[in-house]
Design a protein around this motif. Sequence first.
Motif, short mmCIF file in Angstrom:
data_model
loop_
_atom_site.label_atom_id
_atom_site.label_comp_id
_atom_site.label_asym_id
_atom_site.label_seq_id
_atom_site.Cartn_x
_atom_site.Cartn_y
_atom_site.Cartn_z
N GLN A 1 0.82 -1.20 0.00
CA GLN A 1 0.00 0.00 0.00
C GLN A 1 0.86 1.26 0.00
O GLN A 1 0.46 2.29 -0.56
N ARG B 1 -13.43 -8.71 -0.77
CA ARG B 1 -12.63 -7.49 -0.74
C ARG B 1 -11.27 -7.68 -1.38
O ARG B 1 -10.74 -6.76 -2.02
N ARG B 2 -10.69 -8.84 -1.22
CA ARG B 2 -9.37 -9.08 -1.79
C ARG B 2 -9.43 -9.06 -3.31
O ARG B 2 -8.57 -8.49 -3.98
N LEU C 1 -9.83 -5.47 -4.48
CA LEU C 1 -8.58 -4.73 -4.38
C LEU C 1 -7.63 -5.09 -5.52
O LEU C 1 -7.00 -4.21 -6.13
N ALA D 1 -8.97 -3.46 -8.72
CA ALA D 1 -8.78 -2.01 -8.76
C ALA D 1 -7.31 -1.66 -9.01
O ALA D 1 -6.99 -0.80 -9.84
N ASP D 2 -6.41 -2.32 -8.27
CA ASP D 2 -4.98 -2.06 -8.48
C ASP D 2 -4.55 -2.48 -9.89
O ASP D 2 -3.70 -1.83 -10.51
N THR E 1 -10.55 3.93 -9.48
CA THR E 1 -9.90 2.88 -8.69
C THR E 1 -9.73 3.29 -7.23
O THR E 1 -9.78 2.45 -6.34
N TYR F 1 -12.76 2.35 -5.18
CA TYR F 1 -12.96 0.94 -4.85
C TYR F 1 -11.83 0.38 -4.00
O TYR F 1 -12.07 -0.49 -3.15
N SER F 2 -10.61 0.87 -4.19
CA SER F 2 -9.50 0.33 -3.41
C SER F 2 -9.34 1.03 -2.07
O SER F 2 -8.86 0.42 -1.11
N ARG G 1 -8.38 -0.93 1.31
CA ARG G 1 -7.04 -0.79 1.88
C ARG G 1 -7.12 -0.53 3.38
O ARG G 1 -6.35 -1.08 4.16
N SER H 1 2.23 0.35 -8.93
CA SER H 1 0.96 -0.39 -9.01
C SER H 1 1.20 -1.89 -9.10
O SER H 1 0.45 -2.69 -8.51
N ALA I 1 -1.32 -7.62 -2.79
CA ALA I 1 -2.70 -8.05 -2.62
C ALA I 1 -2.90 -9.51 -3.03
O ALA I 1 -3.73 -10.23 -2.45
#
Length: 493
Positions: A84, A139-140, A143, A146-147, A181, A184-185, A189, A243, A250
Motif C-alpha cells: 500500500q 474485498r481481496r 482490491l 482495482a490495483d 480505482t 474501490y480500493s 485498503r 501499481s 494483494a
Amino acid sequence: MRATEDTDEDTNGGAGMADGVDMAGTAGTTGTARATDGAGTDRAGTDRAGTAKATTPAGTPAVPPVPPVPLRRNLRFQALWAGQACATLGMRIGDTAFPLLVLAVTGSSTAAGAFGAVQMTATLVLGVHGGAVADRFDRRRVLIAADGARLLASASVPAALALHRLTLVHLLLVAAVVGATVSYSGPIRMLALRSVVAPEQLRQALAQDEARMSGASLAGPPLAGLLLGLGRAVPFLATTLASLLAVAAAVLVRFPGRPQPAAADAHGPQHAPDTQDGHAPAAPPQPGGALAGFRVLAAAPLLRPALAVLLVINLAGTALVLPVMVLLREHGTSSGGIGLTLAGEALGALAGTVLVSRLHRLAGPGVLLLATAWTAVPVTLSPLLPGGAPTVFAALFVVGAGVPALRVMIDLLVFQQVPDELRGRVIAATITLITAGMPAGTLASGLLLDHLSPAAALTAIAALLAAALVPATAGRTLRRAAWPEARTAPSAG
C-alpha cells in the motif's frame, strides 16, 4: 491542513445504532465469546492476528491468552503495508506528473486543471458505490481488480508516448480510471490492514499507516519532478511499477475477504471462511443499501459536529494553498522555495505519527479535534507575519503534526464501532463527506483572488474558518466526548 487521505474502517452510530455502541463519545468493551460443549469445555477461537485463545476445562483457572505477534514481526501486516505504501507513492507521483504532462502536451493550463477535476469527480461520484462493493463482494478480489486497472491505465501512458500516439482524450480517460480505482480500493485498503492486527495493536498499526501517507505526500512531488527531468515517460513507468508491487502484495497476502456478520463482530474478530481457491464467497445483500453509511453517520450525535469540523478544515486547507503561493511569489520566493515551504505540513504529519498515542492520552477526541482546528486559524494568517517562507513552513509543520492523531481518531470513533458488514459503506460515506468541500475550496480561492489581494483573501479564509468553528466549540458534544476505551465494562455479578 487536510485531515483525510485514502485515508485509511468500523462504526456504530448513536441513537438507533446496532449492538448498543454509543457514538456520543463512548463505546462498550466487547467480551470474548466462548462456545461450550456438553462436557463444559471452552473451545478456543482465533483473533484477526492469528493469536490463539486459551482453552481450559470448566472449573480450572483460565490460562492467560498468548500475546499477539509484535507488529514488526507480523509479516502479513508488513507486506500489506509495503504494497500500500508503493500504491500511495505512485499516486502522489502521478498527482504531480500527470498535470505537468498534460501541460507539456497541450500547452493549456485549463487542460492541466481538467485532469485533476476529472480524477476527483470520478472518485467522489463512485465513492458511495465503492463502499457498497466492499461490503458486498470479496474485498481481496476487488482490491486486486482495482490495483490491476490502475496498473493498466498507468502503463498505457508510456506506451502511448513511445508510439507518439498520446492525446488529451487518452489522458483524461486515464484520470477517470485512476479516480475510479481510488473509490474501490480506498475503503478496502483501510480494512485490509486492520484485519490482520490484534485489537490492542491497532493504534500502533494506524500510526505506522500514517507514516505511509505522510511520507508519500512528502516524497511524491519532488520525486515526480526529478523523474520528469529524466524523460516524459519515466514518472509513469514509476507509477506502473508501484501499481505492480501493490497488486503483488494483494495477491500474495491473504486477509479476510468477506465482511464479518454482526454477531462475529460483537464477540471478537474471527477469520472469514475461505473457499478452496482462497477467496471468500460474496456476502448476501446487506440491509440499508448503498446509502446506509450516511444513515449511520447521521444517527451518531458525536459524528455530526465532528465531521462538520473536519469538512471545514479540509475546505480551508485547500483554499489557502493558492493565496499562499501567490503571496510568497510576490515576496520573491522561488518556485523551489514555495514547494519546500508547502512541504512543512507533510513533514509535520510525518513527525506527528510518533505523537498519536501521546496526544490521545492528553485530550479527548473532541477537544483534540477542536484544538487542531483552531490552530489552523493563525496558520492561515502566518504568511502575513514577518519571516516569509520560514514562518509559513513552521506554521504548517505545527498544524500538520496534529493531522495523524485526527485520522486515527476517525478510525477509533467511527470505523471501529460499526459491524463489519457496514464498514465499507461507512468509510465511503465518511470520506465523501469530509472531502466534499475540497473542490469548493479550490474554486473559492480563485474567486477570492480575482477580487481581493492575497493578504485579504487569507484574512477572509481565516475569518470564515473561525466563524464556522464557533458553533461546534460552543456546543458540549465535542468537548465532553471520550475515547471508546474510557467506558469501563460493568462488573460481573
